[in-house]
Motif scaffolding. Structure first.
Motif, PDB file in Angstrom:
ATOM      1  N   ARG A 162      10.134   2.621  -7.191  1.00  0.00           N
ATOM      2  CA  ARG A 162      10.797   3.496  -8.374  1.00  0.00           C
ATOM      3  C   ARG A 162      10.426   2.758  -9.731  1.00  0.00           C
ATOM      4  O   ARG A 162      10.042   3.413 -10.673  1.00  0.00           O
ATOM      5  N   GLU A 163      11.254   1.735  -9.840  1.00  0.00           N
ATOM      6  CA  GLU A 163      11.363   1.110 -11.398  1.00  0.00           C
ATOM      7  C   GLU A 163      10.124   0.321 -11.607  1.00  0.00           C
ATOM      8  O   GLU A 163       9.688   0.125 -12.992  1.00  0.00           O
ATOM      9  N   ARG A 164       9.316  -0.459 -10.652  1.00  0.00           N
ATOM     10  CA  ARG A 164       8.276  -0.919 -11.038  1.00  0.00           C
ATOM     11  C   ARG A 164       6.997  -0.389 -10.571  1.00  0.00           C
ATOM     12  O   ARG A 164       5.895  -0.609 -11.681  1.00  0.00           O
ATOM     13  N   LEU A 165       6.909   0.306  -9.717  1.00  0.00           N
ATOM     14  CA  LEU A 165       5.337   1.307  -9.589  1.00  0.00           C
ATOM     15  C   LEU A 165       5.562   2.845 -10.101  1.00  0.00           C
ATOM     16  O   LEU A 165       4.550   3.514  -9.827  1.00  0.00           O
ATOM     17  N   GLY A 166       6.577   3.165 -10.222  1.00  0.00           N
ATOM     18  CA  GLY A 166       6.705   4.599 -10.638  1.00  0.00           C
ATOM     19  C   GLY A 166       6.628   5.596  -9.761  1.00  0.00           C
ATOM     20  O   GLY A 166       6.282   6.675 -10.069  1.00  0.00           O
ATOM     21  N   THR A 224       0.878  -1.190   0.052  1.00  0.00           N
ATOM     22  CA  THR A 224      -0.102   0.084  -0.131  1.00  0.00           C
ATOM     23  C   THR A 224       0.999   1.193  -0.001  1.00  0.00           C
ATOM     24  O   THR A 224       1.489   1.563   0.806  1.00  0.00           O
ATOM     25  N   VAL A 225       0.912   1.952  -0.995  1.00  0.00           N
ATOM     26  CA  VAL A 225       1.901   2.985  -1.368  1.00  0.00           C
ATOM     27  C   VAL A 225       0.955   4.377  -1.315  1.00  0.00           C
ATOM     28  O   VAL A 225       0.306   4.510  -2.352  1.00  0.00           O
ATOM     29  N   ASP A 226       1.423   5.251  -0.521  1.00  0.00           N
ATOM     30  CA  ASP A 226       0.578   6.658  -0.317  1.00  0.00           C
ATOM     31  C   ASP A 226      -0.979   6.210  -0.338  1.00  0.00           C
ATOM     32  O   ASP A 226      -1.678   7.072  -1.124  1.00  0.00           O
ATOM     33  N   GLY A 227      -1.241   5.234   0.182  1.00  0.00           N
ATOM     34  CA  GLY A 227      -2.880   4.820   0.426  1.00  0.00           C
ATOM     35  C   GLY A 227      -3.368   4.031  -0.608  1.00  0.00           C
ATOM     36  O   GLY A 227      -4.628   3.638  -0.579  1.00  0.00           O
ATOM     37  N   ALA A 228      -2.599   3.729  -1.738  1.00  0.00           N
ATOM     38  CA  ALA A 228      -3.082   2.768  -2.783  1.00  0.00           C
ATOM     39  C   ALA A 228      -2.627   1.664  -2.793  1.00  0.00           C
ATOM     40  O   ALA A 228      -1.468   1.420  -2.642  1.00  0.00           O
ATOM     41  N   ALA A 229      -3.342   0.524  -3.019  1.00  0.00           N
ATOM     42  CA  ALA A 229      -2.959  -0.979  -2.745  1.00  0.00           C
ATOM     43  C   ALA A 229      -2.335  -1.160  -4.152  1.00  0.00           C
ATOM     44  O   ALA A 229      -3.145  -0.882  -5.292  1.00  0.00           O
TER      45      ALA A 229
END
Lengths: 170, 342
Positions: A29-33, A8-13
């Motif tokens: 960085r490389e996979r989720l931008g 869960t990154v900055d609120g988004a799963a």
């Protein structure tokens, strides 16, 4: 060897498949931008990648993504709620606490962690009396932020920015 | 990075079985040292077994008045624990003198002592290193020696081609405090549980510099027990380094002083940054036993402790400075503790 994980990154799963060798930083960085955490040294020495990992400041460059399946990560990008800057972000602007800005997302996340740690009464190497609650003095901030390097040398403004965000007149 | 399989078993016992069954398996806890070594090519496991969420994260009181630190408790949590700060200040101070806030939030009680004994050559896979590549020799002899050992080393310039030569130091601050506190290491292995006195956990290079500790393959630290200190005991940690924060110790001192009566004290001293393991200064402790802790007495005790020290020459000026620095640091630490007990 691959593994499926959810972060869960900055609120988004976000669900993704990673090689077991992928660090949490490279996954972001490389996979989720998610490029707010910066890759400086990639060895835990500069602090540019600092994020809040399950609430505490940590270094995703020294974490394997596969070992943090289910983790909740907040980057500097995710600190602003409803368009309102986080008090630490606002203090960095007010105090001119950056120059090139490369280390700033890590500095900001680290500072958010520092303020929470001081609120909990956690001591530091700069705490004179280990049995007392620590105060947000210059020396306390400098010691607690020592894991975040700034090659521009903006420390002289970073320290008062952290103090301001912590409600201390500096 | 070499490919590896990752496993997070359901229990500590299963994790021990998994590692024991695979010669090239390692345990993963916080990962702050292991992940770095994976990237550098220093660690090349086939299997990584994650125990971070398997061992206890609790810090709990023991019936004898001591404290048990679960292996998964973080360095930050232990340093912030009120009982540690009040009863074992040497441990809180040592933890807070190490690494950074981010790393302390991640590094664990079980993992910190098991970070590798190391030096710049160990970390650089292009150089010869008996610890990383047994039998390849030691690049540190006559090289950069500022952070290297002066105690537990056979000579000022040991044979760089000998397979037993290694002058690396164990960099943990926490471990120095644990050595002075006579902590007990709770271990689970394929053959069952055992308890190891902390001062016996780490080893000198001996004939195998690749081994940092006496743990057998598959043995896992599950907890560290701190015995109660005698009433009135005082403890402190003092670290000398090249910069004010986030640097390894050049030398460090953990000390525990208990006043036995007028003019008589029992002292426990451990030294960091000077040997392949946290160095318990038993010779100095013996010299000081039962006597007054005057500056002259402490200097004489340290002279005895350091009689066999071997300063290492090096292209950076060598590390002979550590010998007087150690004595001065012990003197300063004990002076502070004695003044505090008055």
């Amino acid at each position: 060897m691959d593994a499926e994980i959810t972060l869960t990154v900055d609120g988004a799963a976000r669900t993704l498949t990673v090689d077991t060798r992928t660090t949490l930083l490279d996954a972001l960085r490389e996979r989720l931008g998610v490029t707010s955490p910066k890759k400086g040294c990639d060895h835990g020495q500069c602090g540019a990648c600092t994020v809040l990992l399950d609430g505490d400041r940590a270094l995703p460059c020294l974490a394997l993504a596969v070992a943090h399946d289910g983790a909740e990560i907040t980057t500097a990008d995710g600190l602003a709620a409803d368009g309102e800057l986080h008090p630490v972000q606002q203090a960095f602007i007010d105090r001119d606490a950056f120059q090139c800005g490369y280390c700033t997302p890590g500095q900001v996340c680290s500072a958010v962690g520092v303020l929470a740690e001081v609120d909990r009464g956690w001591p530091s190497h700069a705490t004179e009396d280990l049995t007392a609650d620590p105060q947000l003095t210059h020396d306390e901030v400098a010691e607690r932020m020592s894991g975040n390097l700034c090659r521009c040398g903006a420390y002289v403004n970073i320290v008062p920015a952290v103090q301001q965000a912590g409600g201390v007149q500096a | 990075m070499k490919p590896f399989a990752y496993a997070r078993p359901g229990s500590v016992a299963e994790a021990v079985r998994d590692v024991a069954a695979e010669p090239a398996a390692v345990f993963l806890a916080g990962g702050t040292n292991l992940v770095d070594h994976l990237k550098l090519g220093v660690a090349r496991p086939d299997l990584v077994v994650d125990v971070r969420t398997l061992t206890s994260r609790e810090i709990s009181d023991l019936p004898d008045g001591g404290l048990r630190l679960g292996a998964a408790s973080t360095n930050s949590e232990v340093a912030a624990d009120r009982r540690v700060r009040e009863r074992y200040p040497v441990l809180a101070e040592a933890l807070l003198a190490g690494a950074t806030g981010q790393l302390r939030n991640t590094a664990t009680t079980g993992g910190n002592p098991l970070q590798r004994t190391r030096c710049v050559y160990f970390q650089d896979v292009t150089t010869a290193c008996n610890k990383r590549d047994p039998g390849s020799g030691c690049s540190a002899v006559g090289g950069y020696t500022r952070h290297h050992a002066v105690l537990g080393v056979p000579a000022a310039l040991p044979d760089p081609t000998a397979p037993e030569t290694c002058t690396a130091t164990h960099p943990s601050d926490m471990a120095v405090a644990l050595a002075a506190l006579d902590a007990q290491v709770q271990v689970l292995g394929p053959a069952g549980e055992r308890t190891i006195p902390f001062a016996d956990l780490h080893r000198l290079p001996g004939d195998d510099p690749s081994r940092d500790t006496v743990l057998e393959h598959g043995e896992l630290i599950t907890a560290l027990d701190l015995p109660p200190l005698p009433a009135g005991a005082r403890s402190a940690y003092r670290k000398v380094r090249d910069r004010a924060s986030y640097a390894f110790a050049l030398v460090s001192v953990a000390a525990v002083v208990t006043a036995d009566g007028p003019g008589s004290s029992t002292v426990r001293i451990a030294l960091g940054g000077v040997a392949h393991k946290p160095w318990r200064a038993t010779r100095a402790e013996q010299v000081l036993r039962g006597g007054p802790l005057t500056e002259d007495a402490v200097r004489a005790a340290m002279a005895a402790e350091l009689a066999a020290a071997q300063p290492q020459p090096g292209i950076d000026g060598g590390n002979g400075f550590k010998i007087p620095l150690l004595t001065r640091t012990v003197v300063a630490t004990l002076r502070e503790l004695v003044e505090a007990t008055r």
